[in-house]
Design a protein around this motif. Structure first.
Motif, PDB file in Angstrom:
ATOM      1  N   THR A 289       0.840  -1.198   0.000  1.00  0.00           N
ATOM      2  CA  THR A 289       0.000   0.000   0.000  1.00  0.00           C
ATOM      3  C   THR A 289       0.872   1.243   0.000  1.00  0.00           C
ATOM      4  O   THR A 289       2.082   1.172   0.228  1.00  0.00           O
ATOM      5  CB  THR A 289      -0.943   0.051   1.234  1.00  0.00           C
ATOM      6  OG1 THR A 289      -0.193   0.502   2.372  1.00  0.00           O
ATOM      7  CG2 THR A 289      -1.577  -1.302   1.523  1.00  0.00           C
ATOM      8  N   ILE A 296      -2.916  -9.003   5.580  1.00  0.00           N
ATOM      9  CA  ILE A 296      -4.353  -8.862   5.826  1.00  0.00           C
ATOM     10  C   ILE A 296      -4.899 -10.008   6.668  1.00  0.00           C
ATOM     11  O   ILE A 296      -6.022  -9.931   7.200  1.00  0.00           O
ATOM     12  CB  ILE A 296      -5.123  -8.709   4.485  1.00  0.00           C
ATOM     13  CG1 ILE A 296      -6.477  -8.024   4.698  1.00  0.00           C
ATOM     14  CG2 ILE A 296      -5.261 -10.042   3.775  1.00  0.00           C
ATOM     15  CD1 ILE A 296      -6.394  -6.576   5.116  1.00  0.00           C
ATOM     16  N   TRP A 301      -6.652  -6.332  11.695  1.00  0.00           N
ATOM     17  CA  TRP A 301      -7.489  -5.760  10.627  1.00  0.00           C
ATOM     18  C   TRP A 301      -8.952  -6.233  10.721  1.00  0.00           C
ATOM     19  O   TRP A 301      -9.777  -5.821   9.925  1.00  0.00           O
ATOM     20  CB  TRP A 301      -6.926  -6.120   9.246  1.00  0.00           C
ATOM     21  CG  TRP A 301      -5.469  -5.819   9.119  1.00  0.00           C
ATOM     22  CD1 TRP A 301      -4.453  -6.717   8.955  1.00  0.00           C
ATOM     23  CD2 TRP A 301      -4.850  -4.525   9.171  1.00  0.00           C
ATOM     24  NE1 TRP A 301      -3.232  -6.061   8.907  1.00  0.00           N
ATOM     25  CE2 TRP A 301      -3.453  -4.710   9.034  1.00  0.00           C
ATOM     26  CE3 TRP A 301      -5.330  -3.218   9.327  1.00  0.00           C
ATOM     27  CZ2 TRP A 301      -2.540  -3.665   9.044  1.00  0.00           C
ATOM     28  CZ3 TRP A 301      -4.425  -2.166   9.333  1.00  0.00           C
ATOM     29  CH2 TRP A 301      -3.048  -2.399   9.201  1.00  0.00           C
ATOM     30  N   ILE A 308      -8.997  -0.272   1.941  1.00  0.00           N
ATOM     31  CA  ILE A 308      -7.705  -0.954   1.827  1.00  0.00           C
ATOM     32  C   ILE A 308      -6.597   0.073   1.619  1.00  0.00           C
ATOM     33  O   ILE A 308      -5.560   0.036   2.278  1.00  0.00           O
ATOM     34  CB  ILE A 308      -7.727  -1.960   0.653  1.00  0.00           C
ATOM     35  CG1 ILE A 308      -8.775  -3.046   0.912  1.00  0.00           C
ATOM     36  CG2 ILE A 308      -6.354  -2.575   0.435  1.00  0.00           C
ATOM     37  CD1 ILE A 308      -9.168  -3.837  -0.327  1.00  0.00           C
ATOM     38  N   SER A 317      -9.675  -0.533  -4.390  1.00  0.00           N
ATOM     39  CA  SER A 317      -8.877  -0.269  -3.186  1.00  0.00           C
ATOM     40  C   SER A 317      -9.543   0.776  -2.299  1.00  0.00           C
ATOM     41  O   SER A 317      -9.392   0.747  -1.065  1.00  0.00           O
ATOM     42  CB  SER A 317      -7.482   0.227  -3.579  1.00  0.00           C
ATOM     43  OG  SER A 317      -6.879  -0.653  -4.494  1.00  0.00           O
ATOM     44  N   LYS A 322     -10.524  -3.129   4.821  1.00  0.00           N
ATOM     45  CA  LYS A 322      -9.556  -4.150   5.242  1.00  0.00           C
ATOM     46  C   LYS A 322     -10.279  -5.283   5.966  1.00  0.00           C
ATOM     47  O   LYS A 322      -9.941  -6.457   5.798  1.00  0.00           O
ATOM     48  CB  LYS A 322      -8.487  -3.519   6.133  1.00  0.00           C
ATOM     49  CG  LYS A 322      -7.676  -2.409   5.477  1.00  0.00           C
ATOM     50  CD  LYS A 322      -6.604  -1.911   6.430  1.00  0.00           C
ATOM     51  CE  LYS A 322      -6.010  -0.586   5.971  1.00  0.00           C
ATOM     52  NZ  LYS A 322      -6.900   0.552   6.248  1.00  0.00           N
ATOM     53  N   HIS A 343      -5.806  -4.859  -6.261  1.00  0.00           N
ATOM     54  CA  HIS A 343      -5.234  -3.777  -5.447  1.00  0.00           C
ATOM     55  C   HIS A 343      -3.715  -3.691  -5.621  1.00  0.00           C
ATOM     56  O   HIS A 343      -3.168  -2.610  -5.875  1.00  0.00           O
ATOM     57  CB  HIS A 343      -5.545  -3.948  -3.955  1.00  0.00           C
ATOM     58  CG  HIS A 343      -4.602  -3.141  -3.131  1.00  0.00           C
ATOM     59  ND1 HIS A 343      -4.706  -1.760  -3.048  1.00  0.00           N
ATOM     60  CD2 HIS A 343      -3.459  -3.472  -2.470  1.00  0.00           C
ATOM     61  CE1 HIS A 343      -3.674  -1.296  -2.353  1.00  0.00           C
ATOM     62  NE2 HIS A 343      -2.914  -2.312  -1.997  1.00  0.00           N
TER      63      HIS A 343
END
Length: 379
Positions: A289, A296, A301, A308, A317, A322, A343
């Motif tokens: 990211t 994840i 999360w 995300i 995304s 998440k 993503h």
């Protein structure tokens, strides 16, 4: 129909980074660029529509070894080539199968003629010669096709690395002979890129880079790195090769790598990258990211209802949380693999687009140095 063109647009004053535009018969590619890997005519878990709209891919890869074995050349030729077969109408680069043959070390035999290997599907035996690999890639129909090379493992003894490089150079001459005596397929121009080898020996890398540069191809590739050598060594030899390759031709570093690898190698003068890492790691719950790395699977999360990654230009995304993606991965729902893969690919394309903007703006070096630290941070 026209051969691939490369227009150099900006050069960074503090590094060797540059921006450019590659023009092919299937469209333009703005560099630096990351190319998603579509091994068997498909980027795993991602549709062509998602590659277009979410990932914003400009070019994808097809794998000669896998496509040759399945669906096979008869199907691909009848379809009118890979573009028609898989519905991707932007540029495609096909690798030569050399790396797959390298990775099949226990099931292949190298000779001057080529590489004899056993199919991983049914055990049947096949010979890849430079000539045959050119013919196969003509039929697959890549806009950019790669020379057939041997990728020596790391570590390799000097004598082996030298012998391997010389074989790669002889094979390259046979590739060009066959390429030049065969017509383009399907009404558009195909372009052959040669590949530098030489393992981690500077004199071999110099000799190979000079030989490859002398071929006056429309673009050039750096191979045999990111195969287990230390990262600093990869950077050293990437820079050394870029310094020898012609400025006015695109430079493709094969099989690299992490987001920070890509930024460092852009700073060394590389224009094109590919790697299975964004999709493979995504399928295994590792997300790259704009703020750092996320596993994840982690319980932290479970109740994170934030997107995300709202720092990148990707609707998926920005839309999914998440928490939801963690639930999908834990439940082994296929949608989780798609979201994670889309993503990660969108992040990679966002990253090279940002690099391009900062090179043009003249502040690439400071931005890159901050990003390299940030992207490696585990959240």
């Amino acid at each position: 129909m026209a051969a691939l063109q490369f227009e150099l647009q900006h050069t960074d004053s503090a590094t060797k980074a540059r921006t450019g535009r590659i023009t092919t018969d299937h469209g333009e590619i703005l560099t630096p660029i990351f190319m998603p890997v579509g091994t068997a005519g498909s980027v795993k878990a991602v549709t062509q529509q998602q590659l277009n709209t979410e990932v914003k891919a400009q070019i994808i890869l097809g794998n000669t070894y896998h496509l040759y074995l399945r669906p096979g050349l008869e199907v691909l030729e009848a379809a009118g080539g890979l573009h028609q077969f898989n519905g991707w109408h932007k540029p495609i680069l096909t690798d030569s199968g050399g790396y797959q043959v390298f990775s099949l070390a226990n099931n292949r035999k190298l000779t001057e003629e080529g590489a004899l290997f056993q199919s991983h599907i049914d055990g049947s035996k096949h010979l890849f010669s430079p000539e045959k690999v050119m013919d196969i890639q003509r039929i697959i129909g890549g806009d950019i096709i790669m020379a057939f090379d041997e990728c020596p493992p790391y570590p390799s003894e000097y004598a082996y690395a030298k012998k391997s490089m010389e074989l790669t150079h002889r094979w390259l001459q046979r590739c060009f002979t066959r390429f030049n005596e065969t017509p383009d397929r399907y009404g558009y121009t195909q372009n052959l890129f040669p590949i530098i080898q030489g393992s981690i020996y500077k004199d071999l890398r110099t000799a190979s880079a000079e030989f490859i540069a002398s071929q006056n191809a429309t673009g050039n590739a750096i191979g045999g790195l990111s195969v287990g050598e230390p990262m600093e060594m990869m950077y050293e030899f990437t820079e050394h090769c870029c310094d020898i390759l012609p400025v006015q031709k695109p430079r493709y570093l094969m099989g690299v790598g992490t987001p920070w690898n890509i930024l460092e190698c852009i700073a060394l003068g590389v224009d094109m990258f590919d790697c299975v890492m964004p999709t493979r790691n995504g399928r295994n719950a590792m997300l790259f990211t704009s703020k750092g790395i996320i596993n994840i699977d982690n319980k932290k999360w479970e109740k994170d209802f934030l997107p995300i990654d709202d720092g990148i230009d990707c609707e998926m995304s920005n839309y999914y949380t998440k928490s939801y993606l963690r639930h999908l991965m834990k439940s082994k729902e296929y949608l989780g693999l798609t979201i994670a893969s889309v993503h990660n690919l969108a992040f990679y394309l966002w990253l090279v687009t940002e690099a391009r903007k900062h090179i043009a703006a003249g502040d690439f070096k400071s931005w890159k140095e901050a990003m390299v630290v940030q992207l490696q941070h585990r959240l």
